[in-house]
Design an enzyme around this catalytic site. Structure first.
Site, PDB file in Angstrom:
ATOM      1  N   HIS A  12       0.829  -1.010  -0.030  1.00  0.00           N
ATOM      2  CA  HIS A  12      -0.006   0.066   0.077  1.00  0.00           C
ATOM      3  C   HIS A  12       1.068   1.435   0.159  1.00  0.00           C
ATOM      4  O   HIS A  12       0.512   2.401   0.567  1.00  0.00           O
ATOM      5  CB  HIS A  12      -1.053   0.050   1.011  1.00  0.00           C
ATOM      6  CG  HIS A  12      -0.341  -0.234   2.682  1.00  0.00           C
ATOM      7  ND1 HIS A  12      -0.974  -0.865   3.495  1.00  0.00           N
ATOM      8  CD2 HIS A  12       0.621   0.315   2.885  1.00  0.00           C
ATOM      9  CE1 HIS A  12      -0.184  -0.545   4.615  1.00  0.00           C
ATOM     10  NE2 HIS A  12       0.740  -0.038   4.393  1.00  0.00           N
ATOM     11  N   HIS A  59      -0.937   5.030   9.609  1.00  0.00           N
ATOM     12  CA  HIS A  59       0.338   5.531   9.632  1.00  0.00           C
ATOM     13  C   HIS A  59       0.524   7.000  10.292  1.00  0.00           C
ATOM     14  O   HIS A  59       0.773   7.971   9.562  1.00  0.00           O
ATOM     15  CB  HIS A  59       1.139   5.613   8.288  1.00  0.00           C
ATOM     16  CG  HIS A  59       1.125   4.356   7.447  1.00  0.00           C
ATOM     17  ND1 HIS A  59      -0.197   3.800   6.781  1.00  0.00           N
ATOM     18  CD2 HIS A  59       1.944   3.348   7.213  1.00  0.00           C
ATOM     19  CE1 HIS A  59       0.176   2.686   6.224  1.00  0.00           C
ATOM     20  NE2 HIS A  59       1.349   2.261   6.373  1.00  0.00           N
ATOM     21  N   HIS A 193      10.527  -3.877   2.994  1.00  0.00           N
ATOM     22  CA  HIS A 193      11.230  -2.416   2.813  1.00  0.00           C
ATOM     23  C   HIS A 193      11.456  -2.008   4.468  1.00  0.00           C
ATOM     24  O   HIS A 193      10.993  -2.510   5.113  1.00  0.00           O
ATOM     25  CB  HIS A 193      10.196  -1.602   2.368  1.00  0.00           C
ATOM     26  CG  HIS A 193       8.693  -1.247   2.886  1.00  0.00           C
ATOM     27  ND1 HIS A 193       7.891  -2.367   3.542  1.00  0.00           N
ATOM     28  CD2 HIS A 193       8.202  -0.103   3.409  1.00  0.00           C
ATOM     29  CE1 HIS A 193       6.913  -1.686   4.060  1.00  0.00           C
ATOM     30  NE2 HIS A 193       6.845  -0.521   3.959  1.00  0.00           N
ATOM     31  N   GLU A 240       4.943  -5.467   8.255  1.00  0.00           N
ATOM     32  CA  GLU A 240       3.432  -4.996   7.825  1.00  0.00           C
ATOM     33  C   GLU A 240       2.849  -6.552   7.161  1.00  0.00           C
ATOM     34  O   GLU A 240       1.587  -6.509   7.314  1.00  0.00           O
ATOM     35  CB  GLU A 240       3.196  -4.064   6.698  1.00  0.00           C
ATOM     36  CG  GLU A 240       3.802  -2.585   7.420  1.00  0.00           C
ATOM     37  CD  GLU A 240       3.297  -1.571   6.023  1.00  0.00           C
ATOM     38  OE1 GLU A 240       3.123  -0.467   6.624  1.00  0.00           O
ATOM     39  OE2 GLU A 240       3.651  -1.994   4.894  1.00  0.00           O
TER      40      GLU A 240
HETATM   41 FE   LIG Z   1       2.264   0.916   5.623  1.00  0.00          FE
END
Ligand SMILES: [Fe+3]
Ligand SMILES: [Fe+3]
Lengths: 279, 125, 279, 125
Positions: A12, A59, A193, A240
């Site tokens: 996302h 976030h 990431h 995540e």
């Molecule tokens: Fe995220």
């Protein structure tokens, strides 16, 4: 009777949404990623679900450190795109399904999931980018959405096993809802990431491919992975991926992979997409 | 000693880290509001005063020192809100934290990202 | 090593706090209740815990319907008395124990309790009245406090079994904290009462006495009680008693009852107090 | 049909009830702030307008009809905030909801409360 017809795992990354919002999807940088989204969008047009349950994380948009729910579920009529620091994304308002959302909230709590029930929830890129990826740029989102927001920013997130079990419970509870609805479940975030620190930019393609493979063939094995392995192997933000296990848990024992796409990079991230159907 | 302590260049945002950075991150959170962004831009130093940041945290905000911000308890999702104001990309910030130009960082990402090999454990070679 | 030395179950009726704040404890109405608190206060003076973990519920003070956490834990340095509609109570600020609170929050989540972590938490009568009951009116509260806030207002609350299991997990995690601390756990709310509807004022003394008895001798049996039985037998607000099971879970298999007090009425409520020590 | 539907004179605040009363209860919540309490006292009707209450909910607030407020989705912990403003006790409100004077309600409580016998199930005698 409501029933879950498919699961979607997708990154996302905010830059993916920004590329769409700014008309850059045909650029050299973005074209390979968006080309790969084509077949998934085509599948989605045919599938036409009534409701999407989107497992995502906020976030620092709706929730701050004042208040960090491990599992939150949005029961409101609508959810506005959040201002994450540069104004809200210009995407349609997200329309909820309060009746099914409350049915889920009540029964999850009675089944020992300690949900936070939320009536006022601005949704950030974690939820709206997956919608953009799967539905492109419609004037209104073509299905209702139930946001299920998982903390993955404040360590520790819920374990992969806990997320998987949440998905399993969601499936049982959806099946007990007395209305004829087709439901898809999104697991979002990842893949490998790391945004922060001297190790920023770390990508682990073999890890990601293995994760995509085992999501089909060995989800139980994946639930045993401790947090430290995600952080070490997939980067601090790669954790995540536990949210994909919630999606996978909602699909039952066996699944068929309808489609997969994987591309590096999208901004600082390895972008993955998988479409799974229960068999 | 935590099980993730040996991962290089990685500031896990656990309870200890969160306690240290609470005020700093809550300042960043305030930038979600347009009115606050304008106030901050007008006078950064004045905006920061009275928000409970340590002098080192305030300095690091003014200096846009993103690695230092992490070390002082910042979380990247919060501190990146400062970069958004400056119209800086995540690649710029990632580069700054790892001692690279934005261009070099982008090129590294285009070539498959930072290798995981050699980056799993401190002292690994 | 931190260790749990006792558990306290007590009602948290706002009128009890108001009676103390307004100097009415010697009145005909209140004297019998407060007389019964004497020995518990004496026991508390001798016990001198370092930390109190207080399981309580918020009553539309810190949390509204915007945001309903099933289990929240306060990790802040301090917690201010809440304004519940007539200004905050004039009691000392509540001082937290962030190190132990974070230790609990992190390990509860890793043990599959889906906590909401809270840094900004005004505490209402649910937490401050039990402090007043046990510590009277000091200038500063004589111990640190970790608020554990349970939703019991929005139906459904967590089950009695889930609360009991939370208490068990709290005990294990407290025991793994590397500092020499004595900890007491409060379970608050109840006993039988109903504030709302045509059935307002319902009290069930046999139910309450049985609950107090079985809290000592048969807590597992109590965890099997479904919500509907609490509502039917102990009144819609009597369901707060599930929070006492969290306290009981933290004490281990066997306990000794050090003291008990029971009085009807305190405002619209049956007020109970029990002091238990693990054996 | 829920397992608690047969309990008399009891409005279980479940999801269905909560949805119905959301705006009403959030109005009540606003009274936690002193400034809002003053505004409400100054002009109750104006304060209520624009808060999304139904006309029936607004009427019940103005009328201090606590039973009606429950039936319209109110939760007692929220609606009691209106009573606090009026300096009314929980016994007053309990009495009003159950058709008794405050004095009679207090006396009932002093005598051990409303009996559970006969009040467990609708139609029970
Ligand atoms: Fe995220
Ligand atoms: Fe209470």
């Amino acid at each position: 009777m409501a029933r879950i017809v498919a699961g979607i795992g997708t990154s996302h990354v905010p830059a993916i949404g920004a590329a769409m919002d700014n008309g850059l999807t045909d650029s050299d940088y973005w074209a390979p990623l968006f080309k790969g989204y084509g077949p998934a969008r085509e599948w989605m047009r045919k599938t036409q679900p009534d409701v999407a349950i989107i497992i995502y994380n906020d976030h620092a948009s709706a929730f701050s450190l004042e208040f960090i729910p491990t599992f939150a579920i949005g029961v409101a009529d609508t959810f506005q795109p959040a201002d994450e620091g540069y104004g809200p994304r210009d995407v349609p308002v997200v329309v909820g399904h309060p009746a099914l959302a409350w049915h889920l909230a009540e029964n999850l709590i009675l089944n020992e999931f300690d949900m936070t029930i939320v009536n006022n929830l601005a949704v950030d890129h974690g939820l709206t980018v997956p919608l953009s990826i799967m539905f492109d740029q419609p004037d209104v989102w073509p299905c209702r959405v139930i946001p299920v927001c998982v903390n993955v920013i404040q360590y520790p997130p819920p374990t992969g096993k806990r997320c998987y079990d949440l998905g399993r419970a969601i499936a049982r509870i959806v099946a007990s809802f007395d209305e004829d609805l087709t439901v898809v479940v999104f697991g979002t975030g990842g893949m490998s990431h790391q945004l922060q620190g001297e190790r920023a930019g770390v990508i682990n393609q073999p890890f990601d491919i293995d994760f995509l493979d085992r999501l089909v063939s060995d989800p139980i094995g994946l639930t045993e992975r401790p947090h430290v392995d995600y952080i070490r192997e997939a980067g601090s933000e790669g954790i995540e991926l536990v949210m994909w296990l919630a999606m996978r848990g909602a699909l039952g024992e066996s699944v068929r992979q309808v489609y997969r796409h994987y591309h590096v990079p999208a901004s600082n991230t390895a972008a993955g997409l998988t479409v799974l159907e229960p068999v | 000693m935590k099980d993730y302590s040996d991962i290089p260049g990685t500031y896990v945002f656990d309870g200890e880290h969160s306690r240290k950075g609470y005020r700093l991150n809550m300042f960043c959170m305030s930038l979600n509001e347009e009115a606050n962004r304008e106030l901050f831009i007008q006078d950064e130093s004045a905006y920061l005063d009275g928000r409970g940041l340590t002098p080192a945290q305030k300095r690091a905000v003014l200096d846009r020192d993103y690695l230092e911000l992490l070390k002082l308890g910042g979380n990247i999702y919060y501190t990146f809100k400062i970069a958004m104001l400056d119209r800086k990309s995540m690649q710029y910030v990632g580069g700054q934290m790892s001692g690279m130009t934005e261009e070099a960082f982008k090129e590294m990402m285009a070539n498959g990202g930072r290798a995981i090999e050699g980056n799993r454990r401190v002292g690994e070679s």
